[in-house]
Design a protein around this motif. Structure first.
Motif, PDB file in Angstrom:
ATOM      1  N   LEU A  28      11.543 -25.010  23.106  1.00  0.00           N
ATOM      2  CA  LEU A  28      10.908 -24.172  22.100  1.00  0.00           C
ATOM      3  C   LEU A  28      11.649 -22.837  22.029  1.00  0.00           C
ATOM      4  N   ASN A  29      11.954 -22.388  20.834  1.00  0.00           N
ATOM      5  CA  ASN A  29      12.644 -21.115  20.598  1.00  0.00           C
ATOM      6  C   ASN A  29      14.087 -21.085  21.104  1.00  0.00           C
ATOM      7  N   LEU A  30      14.724 -22.245  21.202  1.00  0.00           N
ATOM      8  CA  LEU A  30      16.114 -22.316  21.639  1.00  0.00           C
ATOM      9  C   LEU A  30      16.861 -23.351  20.797  1.00  0.00           C
ATOM     10  N   TRP A  31      18.004 -22.971  20.252  1.00  0.00           N
ATOM     11  CA  TRP A  31      18.847 -23.867  19.472  1.00  0.00           C
ATOM     12  C   TRP A  31      20.253 -23.816  20.039  1.00  0.00           C
TER      13      TRP A  31
ATOM     14  N   THR B 226      22.216 -10.434  15.942  1.00  0.00           N
ATOM     15  CA  THR B 226      20.765 -10.491  16.041  1.00  0.00           C
ATOM     16  C   THR B 226      20.258 -10.551  14.608  1.00  0.00           C
ATOM     17  N   THR B 227      19.457 -11.573  14.302  1.00  0.00           N
ATOM     18  CA  THR B 227      18.996 -11.762  12.924  1.00  0.00           C
ATOM     19  C   THR B 227      17.483 -11.923  12.879  1.00  0.00           C
ATOM     20  N   SER B 228      16.954 -11.966  11.639  1.00  0.00           N
ATOM     21  CA  SER B 228      15.512 -12.095  11.461  1.00  0.00           C
ATOM     22  C   SER B 228      15.087 -13.505  11.061  1.00  0.00           C
ATOM     23  N   SER B 229      16.061 -14.428  10.883  1.00  0.00           N
ATOM     24  CA  SER B 229      15.710 -15.809  10.514  1.00  0.00           C
ATOM     25  C   SER B 229      16.671 -16.786  11.170  1.00  0.00           C
ATOM     26  N   ILE B 230      16.201 -18.002  11.362  1.00  0.00           N
ATOM     27  CA  ILE B 230      17.044 -19.024  11.978  1.00  0.00           C
ATOM     28  C   ILE B 230      18.214 -19.421  11.067  1.00  0.00           C
ATOM     29  N   PRO B 231      18.036 -19.543   9.740  1.00  0.00           N
ATOM     30  CA  PRO B 231      19.205 -19.861   8.911  1.00  0.00           C
ATOM     31  C   PRO B 231      20.300 -18.792   8.990  1.00  0.00           C
ATOM     32  N   ALA B 232      19.906 -17.525   9.046  1.00  0.00           N
ATOM     33  CA  ALA B 232      20.898 -16.449   9.159  1.00  0.00           C
ATOM     34  C   ALA B 232      21.600 -16.520  10.513  1.00  0.00           C
ATOM     35  N   ALA B 233      20.857 -16.818  11.566  1.00  0.00           N
ATOM     36  CA  ALA B 233      21.439 -16.927  12.902  1.00  0.00           C
ATOM     37  C   ALA B 233      22.412 -18.105  12.972  1.00  0.00           C
ATOM     38  N   GLN B 234      22.021 -19.244  12.401  1.00  0.00           N
ATOM     39  CA  GLN B 234      22.902 -20.411  12.399  1.00  0.00           C
ATOM     40  C   GLN B 234      24.168 -20.125  11.605  1.00  0.00           C
ATOM     41  N   SER B 235      24.025 -19.404  10.514  1.00  0.00           N
ATOM     42  CA  SER B 235      25.189 -19.050   9.710  1.00  0.00           C
ATOM     43  C   SER B 235      26.137 -18.145  10.488  1.00  0.00           C
ATOM     44  N   GLU B 236      25.601 -17.159  11.213  1.00  0.00           N
ATOM     45  CA  GLU B 236      26.431 -16.262  12.028  1.00  0.00           C
ATOM     46  C   GLU B 236      27.228 -17.038  13.073  1.00  0.00           C
ATOM     47  N   LEU B 237      26.550 -17.949  13.771  1.00  0.00           N
ATOM     48  CA  LEU B 237      27.230 -18.724  14.808  1.00  0.00           C
ATOM     49  C   LEU B 237      28.251 -19.682  14.204  1.00  0.00           C
ATOM     50  N   ALA B 238      27.921 -20.268  13.065  1.00  0.00           N
ATOM     51  CA  ALA B 238      28.851 -21.190  12.405  1.00  0.00           C
ATOM     52  C   ALA B 238      30.121 -20.468  11.978  1.00  0.00           C
ATOM     53  N   VAL B 239      29.977 -19.279  11.405  1.00  0.00           N
ATOM     54  CA  VAL B 239      31.155 -18.510  10.987  1.00  0.00           C
ATOM     55  C   VAL B 239      32.009 -18.149  12.194  1.00  0.00           C
ATOM     56  N   HIS B 240      31.363 -17.736  13.280  1.00  0.00           N
ATOM     57  CA  HIS B 240      32.088 -17.376  14.503  1.00  0.00           C
ATOM     58  C   HIS B 240      32.840 -18.593  15.075  1.00  0.00           C
ATOM     59  N   ALA B 241      32.173 -19.739  15.138  1.00  0.00           N
ATOM     60  CA  ALA B 241      32.787 -20.953  15.686  1.00  0.00           C
ATOM     61  C   ALA B 241      33.942 -21.431  14.811  1.00  0.00           C
ATOM     62  N   GLU B 242      33.772 -21.376  13.506  1.00  0.00           N
ATOM     63  CA  GLU B 242      34.834 -21.815  12.597  1.00  0.00           C
ATOM     64  C   GLU B 242      36.049 -20.899  12.690  1.00  0.00           C
ATOM     65  N   ALA B 243      35.814 -19.606  12.858  1.00  0.00           N
ATOM     66  CA  ALA B 243      36.935 -18.664  13.002  1.00  0.00           C
ATOM     67  C   ALA B 243      37.696 -18.940  14.295  1.00  0.00           C
ATOM     68  N   ARG B 244      36.969 -19.282  15.358  1.00  0.00           N
ATOM     69  CA  ARG B 244      37.621 -19.582  16.633  1.00  0.00           C
ATOM     70  C   ARG B 244      38.477 -20.842  16.517  1.00  0.00           C
ATOM     71  N   VAL B 245      37.975 -21.870  15.830  1.00  0.00           N
ATOM     72  CA  VAL B 245      38.732 -23.108  15.640  1.00  0.00           C
ATOM     73  C   VAL B 245      39.933 -22.855  14.738  1.00  0.00           C
ATOM     74  N   ALA B 246      39.734 -22.077  13.680  1.00  0.00           N
ATOM     75  CA  ALA B 246      40.833 -21.793  12.751  1.00  0.00           C
ATOM     76  C   ALA B 246      41.931 -20.981  13.425  1.00  0.00           C
ATOM     77  N   ALA B 247      41.556 -20.153  14.399  1.00  0.00           N
ATOM     78  CA  ALA B 247      42.543 -19.341  15.105  1.00  0.00           C
ATOM     79  C   ALA B 247      43.406 -20.178  16.036  1.00  0.00           C
ATOM     80  N   ASN B 248      42.923 -21.358  16.437  1.00  0.00           N
ATOM     81  CA  ASN B 248      43.670 -22.209  17.351  1.00  0.00           C
ATOM     82  C   ASN B 248      43.562 -23.672  16.918  1.00  0.00           C
ATOM     83  N   PRO B 249      44.113 -24.028  15.753  1.00  0.00           N
ATOM     84  CA  PRO B 249      43.984 -25.405  15.259  1.00  0.00           C
ATOM     85  C   PRO B 249      44.705 -26.432  16.122  1.00  0.00           C
TER      86      PRO B 249
END
Length: 108
Positions: free
Chosen positions: A23-26, A57-80
């Protein structure tokens, strides 16, 4: 989310999967590797990357998921290359041989 990066004939894609083990963890994985997590604490969503560093730090789960997705995609793109190797490496794994043949004799 999926991002496809092309350079010449190379292509790398980022598959982000989400699970909620508590609960409360993704928890996010990118192509099977841990990418980070989101935890709901004190009325907001805290986003941690794959190293545990707070990235947003965000106020909604969709915004939080979007932040993490952008961060993860940038990390992958930096080292393809590393991402490509992680997909190819399991296919290249060889099973050790316990015996071999030499001439007409079989050695163990």
């Amino acid at each position: 989310m999926t991002i496809v990066q092309t350079r010449g004939t190379e292509a790398a894609s980022t598959e982000i999967s989400w699970s909620s083990p508590d609960l409360n963890l993704w928890v996010a994985t990118v192509n099977g590797d841990y990418a980070g997590m989101i935890e709901f604490t004190d009325g907001h969503f805290v986003v941690n990357d794959h190293t545990g560093e707070i990235i947003a730090t965000t106020s909604s789960i969709p915004a939080a998921q979007s932040e993490l997705a952008v961060h993860a995609e940038a990390r992958v793109a930096a080292n393809p290359v590393a991402e490509l190797i992680s997909h190819i490496a399991p296919r290249l794994a060889r099973t050790p041989r316990t015996s071999y043949a030499r001439g007409n004799a079989k050695c163990a």
